[in-house]
Every structure is written in C-alpha cells, then in structure tokens.
Scaffold this motif. Structure first.
Motif, short mmCIF file in Angstrom:
data_model
loop_
_atom_site.label_atom_id
_atom_site.label_comp_id
_atom_site.label_asym_id
_atom_site.label_seq_id
_atom_site.Cartn_x
_atom_site.Cartn_y
_atom_site.Cartn_z
N ASN A 15 0.85 -1.19 0.00
CA ASN A 15 0.00 0.00 0.00
C ASN A 15 0.89 1.24 0.00
O ASN A 15 2.04 1.20 0.43
N SER A 24 0.01 -4.19 4.52
CA SER A 24 -1.29 -4.03 5.17
C SER A 24 -1.23 -4.50 6.62
O SER A 24 -0.40 -5.32 6.99
N SER A 48 -5.96 -5.69 2.26
CA SER A 48 -5.94 -4.80 3.41
C SER A 48 -7.24 -4.88 4.22
O SER A 48 -8.20 -5.56 3.84
N GLU A 50 -9.78 -2.54 7.41
CA GLU A 50 -10.31 -1.23 7.76
C GLU A 50 -9.26 -0.34 8.42
O GLU A 50 -9.30 0.90 8.27
N ASP A 52 -6.18 -0.07 7.60
CA ASP A 52 -5.43 0.56 6.51
C ASP A 52 -6.21 1.74 5.93
O ASP A 52 -5.64 2.78 5.58
N VAL A 53 -7.52 1.58 5.81
CA VAL A 53 -8.38 2.67 5.33
C VAL A 53 -8.28 3.86 6.27
O VAL A 53 -8.12 5.02 5.84
N LYS A 183 -8.71 3.35 -4.22
CA LYS A 183 -8.95 1.92 -4.04
C LYS A 183 -9.14 1.33 -5.46
O LYS A 183 -10.22 1.40 -6.04
N VAL A 212 -4.78 2.10 -1.21
CA VAL A 212 -5.00 0.91 -0.37
C VAL A 212 -5.70 -0.13 -1.23
O VAL A 212 -6.73 0.15 -1.84
N ILE A 219 -12.56 -2.50 1.75
CA ILE A 219 -11.92 -1.21 1.48
C ILE A 219 -12.91 -0.22 0.87
O ILE A 219 -12.99 0.93 1.30
#
Length: 491
Positions: A15, A24, A48, A50, A52-53, A183, A212, A219
C-alpha cells in the motif's frame, strides 16, 4: 486468489500511505493471475483491512490542509512531473497491464499514453479561472464566487481501464486542491501501484495521494463510511454504484457514479455499411467487449440487414484471438475467470430465450488457449428488446442483432433499456442524424463513429441508470471536485 506461500521471484506491491510503501495491517496478500495463462501469478498485492483505510484517510486529511493552500499553478507543476514519470514508464506499465488484465499491448500502450495526456490537461487547469464577479445591489460592495476543494476524495475504480480511469479521477481532484485515497480493482492493483509510483517519484507531499488495495466489501465500504472522506467518485456496476450512492448520501458525502451501459448502434438503410461493420466490431469487441461504452446492441434497418449481417460475420470470424502480448493478437481473454463465466452464462441465457446463435458462443478450447479465460466473439440474431441479452450489460464480446423497419422504430428500441451511456448511428441523412441527437437518451451520442469513444477534454457521463447525472473529464470535472463559495466584501 489469496495466498500464503508467496513466490520469491514475483513482485509484491505494498500500500502507499503518507508517502511510504507499507504492508497491510492484515498481513495478507493476494495473487494477481494472468488471464491469458491462469497458471501464472503476475504479482502479489495487499489484502488490506479497515485499519489501513483509517490510516490512509487520516494521512490524506492532514495533508489536505497544506495542499489546498498551494496555488493552482504549483499543483499543476506536480501533475506535469507525474506525467513525465508516467511517460518514461509507458512500455513497462502497458506490459504489466496486458499481463494482468488481458487487453492487447497496443491498447494498453494507448491507454497509458492517454493517462499522460490527461495529467497534462489537468495540470493546465490550475491556471484557469475558478469564479465570477457578480453585481451586488449594494454599490459599495464587491461580490464574487470562488471554488473550494471538497477535502479528501475516495476514488474507487474498475479493472477494465486501470490507468486511464484512476488518472481521470485523481488528476482533477488534485488540481482543485483535494487529496486522494485510491482503491483500485484488486484484479489490476499492480498496474495501479505502478501508476502511483509515478506520483511518488514526482515528489508530491506525503499524504496527498494514497492507495489501499483489498476487497471492495472491506476497502470500498470503508471509504463509503469514513467520516474524513468528503467525496467519492466511483466507476463500476450499477448494483455496486447504488450501494456507494446510498452510503454516501446517508452521511452527507458528495458522490459521483459511472455505472455502465447497454450501448446501441443504429445502422440506417443509407449507411456506409463497411464503415458501420468496422465500427461495430471495434466498438463491440475490442478489449474483449469490456468497456462501459462498448457496442452491445446492433439495431439494423431490414432493407440492409442481410447484407450488413453477412459482412459482419465474415469479419468477426477472421479475428485473431490470443495472448495480448503477441503482435498478431486482435482480441485477448476476459479479465478473469469470474468474468469469463459471467459472459458464458449470458450466452446460455440468450440460447434459452430463443435467440439464434450465428457465431461463437463457447469458451476457446484450442491447446494454446486452454489455460486462459478466452471466449469466442459471439453474435446473436432474432433478438427481441425484451430478452435479457438485450437488456443487461454483459461486459464481454457479445453482439446482439435486432432488425427494425424504420429509424423511428430503431430509436424506440435503442431507448428501451435502463441505461443511457453512449450510442451511435450510421447514416448519411441529416434529418436522421438530428432526430438521433435529439431523441437518443444517452450522455454521449456519436454519428458515423463507434460507440466506444471518449475524449479527455469533453464531459463524460450517462443518463438514466448509467450515472448519478454528474459528468467526468474536461472542464466539467470542476463541478464535482469543488464547491462554490460566494463572497461578499463591503468596505
């Protein structure tokens, strides 16, 4: 294809968050499979979660404070640098795209070159006006408008144009002062990562662009729900698009949806039939029919129907199918096994409904193609407008022929779907052209040209269920990526 044992000789992409390439939080990877050879893993990308978001959205929010303060000219300079980096990598990125998505190498190179042009176009937009002076009723006051960025924009993109679509969303978002969280589709995430490398090499401040990768259910949904993301721009299916729109609306985020089409071409009795045949094949079957503007329905006047059909079938049967990296290949595989099965299911549905199969209709079983997701170019006739294959987006190399008596009937049939993205007509009669322009319910109408043609400097978007009725590309992009602020100044 989720993997635990990663091959050491295959590239693993991370990412990109806050100016750094990072794994991730889930510590999971997913293999990207070559649709021309399902035994080959092209690359590994992050699967990945949440967390990472949240990390990417936070980085974008913090970076936006300073990014929006830069002049449009300065932001434009960054985009020019990105364009130069992308131009250096055209051959490399195109090859990765072909191996990952399946389109032919010339198409992949053309798409990447288009990404360069889009970046340069929007770099120039940094020097255009962003408001107007408006007369005030108070003669001692000055009133004018300006435009301000939304903030953080979530960009959700499909696999069929893994360079052009992310760039035509990211470039205007950035030039107008927003920061971005991308994304990309998981099927083409390594191509997207190569594009993001160009932004990194151009020296954009940390957090301005983030990427991500991972499943849409995690994602994509994370972007929809995240309070720090003020706008969402999405291209994909109408089913998923509705989920995006409803989620954004629920929390007051701005959204922009482009959701495909069931695009018709009308062939009038006075048309140049050779031109119409070539454009129908190019518009419907290039990129294996995997374009939202691809020709799907071919509506032909009865007086020229048989001649048109004969010419069409003759040329379709000559198309060379194979690996997109081979010079002689005209059409590559479907982008994934899931996409192949989806196309084959629609073909079976057409047979079940009573349409007549004129050619194709099967998975390629030849020895050199058996390991890929290849489907034969397919043409049906005796199709009625009510059939599923005439109503739903197939997103594959399938053409349905519909015979009509008049252009008026052709227009009725052309409009008899829930979509309204693009449409074309072949005629030499000016009155038929004007009727088509006025009566066709589509955001893009083309005369004597294939339906699958979009120019970067022109607004693009659909009617009915093809879009959320906003427009992408060209100068129209400012309408989504900014808000108008009215200013009243009194001494």
């Amino acid at each position: 294809m989720t993997v635990s044992n990663v091959k050491s000789n295959v590239t693993t992409y991370l990412n990109y968050i806050n100016g750094e390439w990072v794994p991730s939080h889930a510590n999971e990877k997913q293999g990207s499979v070559n649709p021309a050879n399902k035994e080959e893993v092209v690359a590994y990308v992050q699967k990945s979660n949440e967390e990472d978001v949240n990390q990417a959205a936070s980085a974008a929010r913090k970076a936006q404070v300073q990014w929006r303060k830069l002049s449009g000219a300065t932001r434009g300079d960054y985009l020019f640098k990105v364009a130069n980096e992308l131009e250096k990598r055209i051959d490399k990125i195109a090859k990765i795209m072909t191996k990952e998505m399946g389109k032919t190498l010339p198409e992949a190179k053309g798409e990447t070159a288009r990404g360069v042009a889009i970046l340069r176009y929007y770099a120039g937009e940094g020097m255009r006006k962003v408001g107007d002076v408006i007369p005030s009723t108070d003669n001692e006051a000055l009133m004018f408008t300006t435009r301000v960025p939304l903030g953080v924009v979530g960009v959700i993109t499909p696999w069929n144009f893994p360079v052009a679509i992310p760039i035509w969303k990211m470039a205007p978002a950035l030039i107008f002062g927003n920061t971005v969280m991308l994304k990309p589709a998981q099927e083409t995430a390594s191509t997207a990562a190569e594009v993001i490398k160009c932004f990194a090499e151009a020296g954009l401040p940390a957090g301005v662009v983030n990427m991500v990768t991972g499943p849409g259910s995690v994602i994509g949904q994370g972007i929809i729900n995240h309070p720090d993301i003020s706008g969402i721009t999405f291209t994909g299916s109408d089913q998923v698009g509705k989920v995006v729109g409803q989620g954004a609306l629920a929390r007051g985020a701005k959204y922009q949806l482009e959701m495909g089409g069931k695009n018709p071409v009308i062939v009038a009795e006075d048309a140049d039939l050779d031109l119409a045949v070539d454009a129908t094949i190019s518009g419907g079957l290039r990129s294996t029919g995997q374009k939202c503007t691809a020709t799907s329905r071919v509506i032909v006047q009865s007086s020229v129907y048989e001649i048109f059909k004969e010419k069409l079938l003759s040329k379709v049967k000559q198309l060379k199918i194979g690996d997109g990296l081979r010079e002689e290949t005209w059409m590559g595989p479907c982008a994934s096994e899931n996409q192949l099965n989806n196309v084959l299911s629609y073909i079976q549905q057409g047979k079940k409904e009573g349409a007549t199969l004129l050619c194709g209709g099967n998975k390629h079983e030849e020895e050199e193609l058996e390991n890929g997701f290849y489907v034969q170019p397919t043409v049906f006739e005796n199709v009625t407008s009510s059939m599923v294959i005439a109503q739903e987006e197939i997103f594959g190399p399938v053409l349905v022929l519909i015979k009509v008596e008049t252009v008026e009937e052709a227009l009725d049939v052309a409009n008899d779907v829930k979509f309204g993205l693009s449409a074309s007509i072949f005629t030499t009669n000016i009155n038929k052209m004007l009727s088509f322009i006025q009566e066709m319910d589509a955001g893009l109408v083309r005369i004597n040209a294939e339906s699958a043609g979009v120019e970067l400097q022109a607004p693009f978007g659909g009617m009915k269920q093809s879009s959320s009725h906003s427009r992408e590309q060209g100068q129209a992009a400012i309408e989504f990526f900014t808000s108008i602020k009215t200013v009243f100044v009194k001494s």
